[in-house]
Design an enzyme around this catalytic site. Structure first.
Site, mmCIF file in Angstrom:
data_model
loop_
_atom_site.group_PDB
_atom_site.id
_atom_site.type_symbol
_atom_site.label_atom_id
_atom_site.label_comp_id
_atom_site.label_asym_id
_atom_site.label_seq_id
_atom_site.Cartn_x
_atom_site.Cartn_y
_atom_site.Cartn_z
ATOM 1 N N GLY A 8 0.830 -1.211 0.000
ATOM 2 C CA GLY A 8 0.000 0.000 0.000
ATOM 3 C C GLY A 8 0.859 1.253 0.000
ATOM 4 C CD GLN A 12 -4.458 9.825 4.790
ATOM 5 O OE1 GLN A 12 -5.100 8.847 5.168
ATOM 6 N NE2 GLN A 12 -4.638 11.023 5.296
ATOM 7 C CG ASP A 53 -2.992 -10.400 -6.675
ATOM 8 O OD1 ASP A 53 -3.574 -10.100 -5.603
ATOM 9 O OD2 ASP A 53 -3.547 -11.039 -7.595
ATOM 10 C CE1 TYR A 143 -10.138 -0.111 7.535
ATOM 11 C CE2 TYR A 143 -11.174 1.226 9.229
ATOM 12 C CZ TYR A 143 -10.057 0.861 8.513
ATOM 13 O OH TYR A 143 -8.858 1.468 8.774
#
Ligand code: SER
Length: 321
Positions: A8, A12, A53, A143
């Site tokens: 990731g 952010q 992946d 989440y």
């Protein structure tokens, strides 16, 4: 020296964590990975990048072996609001990637793994003010479910296999470098951009909605701080509460108006209001202070000052480009 892997890394937090880890440990020693796009921006693009992946354990294994990885920061995830649009996808992405990372880490004897949890582990029946480290966890978002399960999984791998997994319950993260995507707390970033661009913002939560928040420099400090902490001091391998500041959407708008006179914020709550209402207003992070020396630097005033300056510079450079 063995190397660090980040998943990731164009997100952010990942984008700024990659740059800071490269500054500390050398560009070549930090392998950034992502699945959508190659990173841009000189600092982020300055070291090795691999498409990865996370659904495929063997792909993770290949990269861990190729680069002789000893530390993993696994940041890739679907956030709360996006997760509610497609809960099954959120479960699959968040849980499958985590168990694959943990499996590769234990098999390859990776020394340390960081995985972020969130204030989303809490739910409507957790205390909402100064929420304790240990309390009822009954999230109502997918989440949040993946974060509670993830904490249990990390703790399991620590006790069962001796894998040194460390985690923080991040509050909403405010930053100027890379926009957040798909979270409930994103309004606290969007408000700055719209205030500077147009002097107005339509906020999707009520004015009195208060959430725990943290400025990116503190987030990076906390993340690297817990990873550098002496293992003997850490009593937990699920996740630590960490707080920076807490404020309402209205208080942020007021603080921004001090820099942008006439800034007008309107409030038009949508489905994200319910998610925000299920989360704490503030958290008790005394265990983090005591066990590994956590100490945030920014409050709403210093964060707002810095954000205004950075977002202004960013938008004016973009205008020139
Ligand atoms: N910032 C996240 C979200 O809003 C919470 O961890 O989804």
């Amino acid at each position: 020296m063995r190397r660090i892997l980040i998943t990731g890394s164009t997100g952010q937090i990942g984008s700024e964590l990659t740059v800071e880890l490269r500054r500390k440990f050398g560009g070549e020693n930090v392998i950034s990975t992502g699945h959508k796009r190659r990173p841009t921006g000189s600092a982020l693009a300055s070291g090795p990048f691999e498409f990865l992946d996370l659904d495929k354990e063997e792909e993770i294994l290949t990269i861990v072996r190729r680069y002789d990885i000893d530390t993993i920061y696994h940041l890739a995830a679907i956030l709360s609001a996006k997760g509610e649009e497609d809960p099954k996808m959120a479960w699959n992405v968040n849980m499958k990637s985590l168990i694959n990372i943990l499996e590769v880490a234990r098999k390859e004897k990776v020394e340390k793994v960081f995985w972020p949890s969130s204030i989303a582990v809490f739910g409507p029946s957790s205390p909402r003010d100064n929420t304790p480290q240990e309390t009822i966890l009954n999230p109502t978002t997918m989440y949040g479910l993946t974060k509670v399960t993830g904490e249990l999984l990390c703790n399991y791998y620590f006790h069962k296999f001796g894998l040194d997994v460390r985690s923080l319950r991040y509050p909403g993260i405010i930053s100027s470098e890379t926009l957040p995507g798909g979270g409930t707390s994103d309004y606290a970033v969007a408000m700055f951009y719209d205030a500077i661009r147009s002097g107005r913002y339509a906020c999707y939560v009520r004015k009195d909605t208060e959430l725990p928040m943290m400025y990116m420099p503190d987030c990076i400090e906390a993340t690297i701080g817990i990873m550098m902490a002496d293992a003997g001091r850490l009593k937990r391998h699920d996740a630590y509460n960490v707080a920076g500041m807490s404020f309402s959407a209205g208080a942020l708008a007021e603080e921004i108006s001090r820099h942008i006179p006439g800034f007008e914020c309107t409030y038009e709550p949508d489905s994200r209001q319910k998610i925000a209402d299920s989360w704490p207003r503030s958290v008790d992070d005394s265990a983090a202070h005591k066990e590994w020396g956590w100490k945030p630097k920014y409050d709403i005033r210093s964060m707002t000052e810095d954000m205004i300056q950075k977002v202004r510079a960013k938008l004016s450079n973009a205008g020139k480009g």
